[in-house]
Design a protein around this motif. Sequence first.
Motif, PDB file in Angstrom:
ATOM      1  N   ASN A  46       0.966  -1.273  -0.216  1.00 25.54           N
ATOM      2  CA  ASN A  46       0.028  -0.249   0.134  1.00 25.54           C
ATOM      3  C   ASN A  46       0.824   1.452  -0.044  1.00 25.54           C
ATOM      4  OD1 ASN A  46      -1.842   2.172   1.081  1.00 25.54           O
ATOM      5  ND2 ASN A  46      -2.651   0.810   1.307  1.00 25.54           N
ATOM      6  N   ASN A 103      -8.232   8.727  -3.403  1.00 26.34           N
ATOM      7  CA  ASN A 103      -8.147   7.656  -2.955  1.00 26.34           C
ATOM      8  C   ASN A 103      -8.469   6.820  -1.657  1.00 26.34           C
ATOM      9  OD1 ASN A 103      -9.235   5.116  -3.764  1.00 26.34           O
ATOM     10  ND2 ASN A 103      -7.057   4.669  -4.758  1.00 26.34           N
ATOM     11  N   ALA A 135      -9.717   4.928  -0.412  1.00 27.50           N
ATOM     12  CA  ALA A 135      -9.684   3.415  -0.679  1.00 27.50           C
ATOM     13  C   ALA A 135      -8.372   2.634   0.122  1.00 27.50           C
ATOM     14  CB  ALA A 135     -10.396   2.149  -1.148  1.00 27.50           C
ATOM     15  N   LEU A 136      -7.460   3.378  -0.120  1.00 29.90           N
ATOM     16  CA  LEU A 136      -6.378   3.573   0.154  1.00 29.90           C
ATOM     17  C   LEU A 136      -5.837   3.417   1.781  1.00 29.90           C
ATOM     18  CD1 LEU A 136      -4.152   5.917  -1.984  1.00 29.90           C
ATOM     19  CD2 LEU A 136      -4.130   3.311  -2.007  1.00 29.90           C
ATOM     20  N   LYS A 191      -8.412   1.599   4.073  1.00 27.15           N
ATOM     21  CA  LYS A 191      -8.930   0.536   4.007  1.00 27.15           C
ATOM     22  C   LYS A 191      -7.862  -0.766   3.424  1.00 27.15           C
ATOM     23  CE  LYS A 191     -13.340  -2.698   2.509  1.00 27.15           C
ATOM     24  NZ  LYS A 191     -14.531  -2.590   2.313  1.00 27.15           N
ATOM     25  N   GLU A 192      -7.391  -0.515   2.439  1.00 29.95           N
ATOM     26  CA  GLU A 192      -6.694  -1.420   2.190  1.00 29.95           C
ATOM     27  C   GLU A 192      -5.673  -1.546   3.275  1.00 29.95           C
ATOM     28  OE1 GLU A 192      -5.033   0.376  -1.627  1.00 29.95           O
ATOM     29  OE2 GLU A 192      -6.826  -0.210  -2.533  1.00 29.95           O
ATOM     30  N   GLU A 210      -6.419  -2.958   6.889  1.00 29.30           N
ATOM     31  CA  GLU A 210      -6.338  -4.914   5.413  1.00 29.30           C
ATOM     32  C   GLU A 210      -5.519  -5.190   6.596  1.00 29.30           C
ATOM     33  OE1 GLU A 210      -8.377  -4.906   2.296  1.00 29.30           O
ATOM     34  OE2 GLU A 210     -10.893  -4.539   4.011  1.00 29.30           O
ATOM     35  N   GLU A 211      -4.571  -4.449   4.913  1.00 23.31           N
ATOM     36  CA  GLU A 211      -3.113  -5.395   4.884  1.00 23.31           C
ATOM     37  C   GLU A 211      -2.509  -5.444   6.652  1.00 23.31           C
ATOM     38  OE1 GLU A 211       1.251  -3.637   2.565  1.00 23.31           O
ATOM     39  OE2 GLU A 211      -0.867  -3.056   1.625  1.00 23.31           O
TER      40      GLU A 211
END
Length: 83
Positions: A2, A56, A58-59, A61-62, A65-66
């Motif tokens: 990420n 973005n 969503a970065l 969230k990524e 999650e990572e």
Amino acid sequence: MNPILAIFKEHNISDAQINELFQTLTENPFAAMATIGQLGIPAEQLQQLMGMVMQNPALIKEAVEELGLDFSKVEAAKAQLQP
């Protein structure tokens, strides 16, 4: 990896510090912003990071999650910021 986490790694921010930062984000986003300011990332790269997140979301969230954290806590913290 990420791009948010890549910038942190580029500045030798430890996994423990990154996890703590995202944990703080889930509990108190304002405190997380203060913590980010103390990590020693140059202002221009911090602005670049914030721009990436704005373009973005969503970065985040990524990255969460990572790191194996619970994104629903981030959403709950975000809801607390809404008037």
